[in-house]
Design an enzyme around this catalytic site. Structure first.
Site, PDB file in Angstrom:
ATOM      1  N   GLY A  10       3.338  -4.968   5.695  1.00 52.67           N
ATOM      2  CA  GLY A  10       4.593  -4.887   4.452  1.00 52.67           C
ATOM      3  C   GLY A  10       5.723  -4.216   5.379  1.00 52.67           C
ATOM      4  CB  ILE A  22       6.701   0.928   5.168  1.00 52.20           C
ATOM      5  CG1 ILE A  22       7.796   0.824   4.146  1.00 52.20           C
ATOM      6  CG2 ILE A  22       6.113   1.980   5.494  1.00 52.20           C
ATOM      7  CD1 ILE A  22       8.963   1.785   4.051  1.00 52.20           C
ATOM      8  CB  ILE A  64      -7.338  -0.738   3.077  1.00 56.09           C
ATOM      9  CG1 ILE A  64      -7.415  -0.877   2.288  1.00 56.09           C
ATOM     10  CG2 ILE A  64      -6.925  -0.192   4.727  1.00 56.09           C
ATOM     11  CD1 ILE A  64      -6.391   0.153   1.280  1.00 56.09           C
ATOM     12  CE  LYS A  89       7.752   4.815  -9.298  1.00 57.56           C
ATOM     13  NZ  LYS A  89       8.732   5.117  -7.837  1.00 57.56           N
ATOM     14  CE  LYS A 109       0.601   5.707  -1.969  1.00 63.11           C
ATOM     15  NZ  LYS A 109      -0.254   5.013  -0.287  1.00 63.11           N
ATOM     16  CB  THR A 132      14.345   1.526 -17.276  1.00 57.25           C
ATOM     17  OG1 THR A 132      14.670   2.871 -16.519  1.00 57.25           O
ATOM     18  CG2 THR A 132      13.327   1.110 -17.161  1.00 57.25           C
TER      19      THR A 132
END
Length: 602
Positions: free
Chosen positions: A306, A308, A357, A424, A436, A486
Site C-alpha cells: 500500500g 503507507i 493477514i 476515524k 480500527k 458531502t
C-alpha cells in the site's frame, strides 16, 4: 604470488597517482605561468635591462619551480580531476598551495639567490603574477568548455524564475547546459530589493513577484519556476494567486529530502501540487531513538504494497535493518514496493511475502520463518462507504486480521509492534472507525500480555495515498467531471505520505505498551478549499455538487476521543500520547460490535 592486505595498494593510492589528460595540460600551463612570471619579475627587478639577467640561472629556477608546482599540485589534488576547472573549490585549493610554495621557495631564494646571481625577491615578485596567470588560464579553459554547451533555446517555453538565490543559479545553469531543455530562461523575479540589478549567466532580475503581470507581458513568458528552497505553502498560495489570472504555468523544484534530515540533490522541475499549498508544521525527528530500535533489527511490514506501507519500507530501510520483510496479499503492489526499494520487480527476493493477514496459519509460518523483532501493521481496509455496506469485511480484516498479526508477533517474541490506525477511530461513528478502534484496543491488550512495546499510531487523511480523496478529485478534474462533496463546511486533516511515515517510525521508538500515538497534523482544512486550489492548479473549472453527509460521516474529524482528552501527554514534537483501554480476544463479539456500529450510525 599472493599479495597481503597490508602490502596491497589501496584504491585511494591509485586515485592519487592517476593524472587525467586535462591534468597534464593544466600542469603544463601552470609551469608556463611560473616561467612567464619569473621572467617578468626579473625584467622588472633589473629595470628592463635584459643584459643584467643571469639567463641560465633563471632557466634553472624556472625548471625547479615547475617541479615544485607539480609536487605541490599533486599533494593538493589539482591535477587528478578532483575539482571542476575554474570553480571556487579549485581556486581555494590553488590559493593555499601557492601560499605554501611562495613561503618555502621564497625563503630558499632569499638564502641562495645571490650565489647564483639572481635577486632575492624574485619568487616573491613572481608569485602574485603566477597566481593571476593560473587563474586566467583556468577561467579561459572553463569558458571554452562551457560555451558549446550553452544554448539559446529556440523551442523551449519562455520562462521566468522566481528566486535569484543559490537554487535559482542552479536552475539557470541546468537549463542552459541542456540543449534539449523545455524552458528558456528570460528573467528572474525576486522580492529582495538588494537583487534588483543582479544578473546571473546573462539572465537579469526584472522585478518582484508583484511585477509578474508587467514583466511576463514584456518578455512574453508563459511559465514561472519557483526556485526557493522550502517555499512555504503561504508563499506558494501567493504565487498561484498572482500567476493563475495571467494564465502562467507554475512549476516548482524539489530541493530537500526531509526524510530523517538527509539532504539530496535538487530534483526535477515539476508541476505545483496541492501539498505545496497546505500549511503543515515542519517534521522534526528523534534520530537517535529511531536508529536505536531499527538498526540491525529484523523488521516486518504488513500491507507493504500500500501507499503507507511502501513509504514505511523506504524510510525503515534507511536505518539499516538486518532484514526487512514485505508482506501483502496483492502481488502487483508488492512489485511496486520492490521497485521503490531495490529498483527491480522480479518478486524473487525471499523477504517479499504474499500472504493474507486473515489467514492465521499462513501468517504464522511467515512469522516463524523470519521472527521479526519489530512489526509495523499497515494492512487494513479503509474506505468508509464500502465498509458501511460490508461491515463483516471490516471485522474480518481490521479486527480479526489485526488479532492474527498480534498473536503471531507475540508467539515469536516481537519487541516492538506499531499498529497504523486512523483519526476515524476517535469517537468512531462508522464501521471503519469502530473496527480500527478495536484494533487499537487489541494492540493495547497484547502489549499487556507480552510486556513489550505494542502501541498504535493515529493520523488523518494522507495526501496521495492510494484511494484517498486527493488523487480521486485530481482524476475528476482532469476528466472534467462533477466533483461531489458531502458538506460545504466539511474539514479534514491532511498530511503527505513521507511526513506521515516519518512520524509513524518515530512514534514506534517513543511509544509504550498500550499507547495510541496521536500525530499533530496541523489545522484541519476545508475540503472545498482543497478542491478549489486543485482546480486553480489545473486551470480547469469543474462543477461542484454537495450531496449531504453520508451514513456515519462527520463534518469535522477529530484526532482525539472525548474520553482521551484528559489523558494526553506530549512526548515529542508533533506527537502526543493517550492510553487505550485494552480488550482481550475472548471479549470480541461480532454481534455486539454490529450493535455498536448501528447505534453510532443512527
Amino acid at each position: 604470488m599472493t599479495v597481503s592486505k597490508d602490502s596491497a595498494p589501496s584504491a585511494s593510492n591509485h586515485a592519487f597517482f592517476r593524472i587525467s589528460k586535462s591534468g597534464w595540460g593544466q600542469w603544463f600551463l601552470d609551469a608556463c605561468a611560473w616561467g612567464v612570471a619569473l621572467f617578468g619579475a626579473a625584467i622588472m627587478r633589473y629595470d628592463f635591462t635584459l643584459s643584467s639577467i643571469n639567463i641560465p640561472a633563471l632557466l634553472l629556477v624556472m625548471l625547479v619551480m615547475s617541479g615544485v608546482q607539480f609536487i605541490a599540485g599533486m599533494a593538493g589534488w589539482l591535477y587528478q580531476g578532483r575539482f571542476t576547472t575554474g570553480s571556487l573549490e579549485e581556486t581555494k585549493a590553488l590559493g593555499w598551495i601557492m601560499g605554501i610554495i611562495t613561503m618555502v621557495m621564497g625563503v630558499i631564494c632569499v638564502l641562495a639567490a645571490n650565489a647564483i646571481g639572481l635577486p632575492r625577491s624574485l619568487v616573491f615578485i613572481a608569485a602574485p603574477i603566477t597566481v593571476c596567470v593560473m587563474l586566467a588560464t583556468r577561467l579561459i579553459r572553463r569558458f571554452i568548455r562551457e560555451r558549446p554547451q550553452s544554448h539559446q533555446a529556440t523551442g523551449g517555453r519562455r520562462t521566468l524564475i522566481f528566486g535569484a538565490g543559490s537554487l535559482g543559479r542552479i536552475i539557470v545553469h541546468r537549463i542552459l547546459m541542456d540543449s534539449r531543455a523545455s524552458y528558456d530562461p528570460v528573467g528572474f523575479l525576486d522580492d529582495d530589493a538588494d537583487k534588483v540589478n543582479l544578473e546571473i549567466r546573462n539572465v537579469r532580475v526584472l522585478g518582484t513577484l508583484d511585477d509578474l503581470a508587467e514583466v511576463s507581458e514584456r518578455v512574453h513568458a508563459s511559465v514561472m519556476i519557483v526556485a526557493i528552497a522550502d517555499a512555504s505553502p503561504a508563499l506558494m498560495a501567493r504565487v498561484m494567486e498572482v500567476a493563475s489570472p495571467l494564465g502562467i504555468d507554475v512549476k516548482v523544484v524539489p530541493t530537500l529530502d526531509k526524510s530523517f534530515g538527509e539532504r539530496t540533490r535538487v530534483g526535477q522541475i515539476r508541476d505545483i501540487a496541492i501539498e505545496d499549498l497546505i500549511e503543515r508544521p515542519p517534521v522534526k525527528l528523534d534520530l537517535d531513538t529511531i536508529a536505536d530500535y531499527l538498526s540491525s533489527r529484523r523488521v516486518l511490514v504488513t500491507g507493504a504494497g500500500g501507499s503507507i506501507g511502501q513509504e514505511l519500507c523506504v524510510q525503515i530501510r534507511k536505518f539499516g535493518p538486518s532484514s526487512l520483510v514485505l508482506l501483502d496479499n496483492d502481488e502487483t503492489h508488492l512489485q511496486d514496493t520492490e521497485l521503490a526499494l531495490w529498483g527491480t520487480g522480479l518478486l524473487t527476493r525471499p523477504e517479499i511475502v504474499l500472504a493474507d493477514i486473515r489467514d492465521q496459519e499462513s501468517l504464522a509460518k511467515v512469522f516463524e520463518q523470519w521472527k521479526p523483532e519489530v512489526v509495523f501493521h499497515a494492512a487494513a481496509y479503509k474506505h468508509v462507504p464500502m465498509l458501511q455496506r460490508h461491515p463483516r469485511e471490516a471485522w474480518d480484516t481490521n479486527v480479526l486480521g489485526t488479532l492474527n498479526v498480534l498473536e503471531c508477533a507475540s508467539s515469536v517474541g516481537t519487541e516492538v509492534f506499531v499498529n497504523i490506525s486512523t483519526d476515524k477511530a476517535a469517537n468512531p461513528s462508522t464501521a471503519l472507525g469502530h473496527s480500527k478502534r478495536l484494533a487499537e484496543r487489541l494492540t493495547s491488550w497484547m502489549g499487556e500480555q507480552t510486556g513489550q512495546r505494542y502501541c498504535s499510531v493515529r493520523f488523518g487523511n494522507v495526501i496521495g495515498s492510494r484511494g484517498s480523496m486527493v488523487p480521486l478529485v485530481q482524476t475528476l478534474i482532469e476528466r472534467g467531471l462533477t466533483i461531489t462533496i458531502t458538506h460545504e463546511e466539511a474539514t479534514r486533516y491532511f498530511m503527505t505520505i513521507p511526513e506521515a511515515c516519518q512520524l509513524v517510525v518515530q512514534a514506534g521508538g517513543l511509544g509504550n505498551s498500550g499507547d495510541v500515538m496521536i500525530l499533530d497534523m496541523g489545522d484541519p482544512v476545508r475540503v472545498t478549499d482543497i478542491i478549489n486550489k486543485m482546480m486553480e492548479i489545473s486551470g480547469k473549472d469543474c462543477q461542484v455538487e454537495f450531496t449531504g453527509m453520508r451514513e456515519g460521516e462527520k463534518i469535522h474529524e477529530v484526532l482525539v476521543s472525548d474520553d482521551e482528552e484528559g489523558e494526553l501527554t506530549v512526548i515529542a514534537d508533533r506527537t502526543t500520547r493517550a492510553k487505550v483501554p485494552p480488550i482481550s480476544a475472548e471479549n470480541l463479539d461480532y454481534d455486539q460490535w454490529m450493535e455498536t456500529v448501528v447505534k453510532a450510525r443512527d
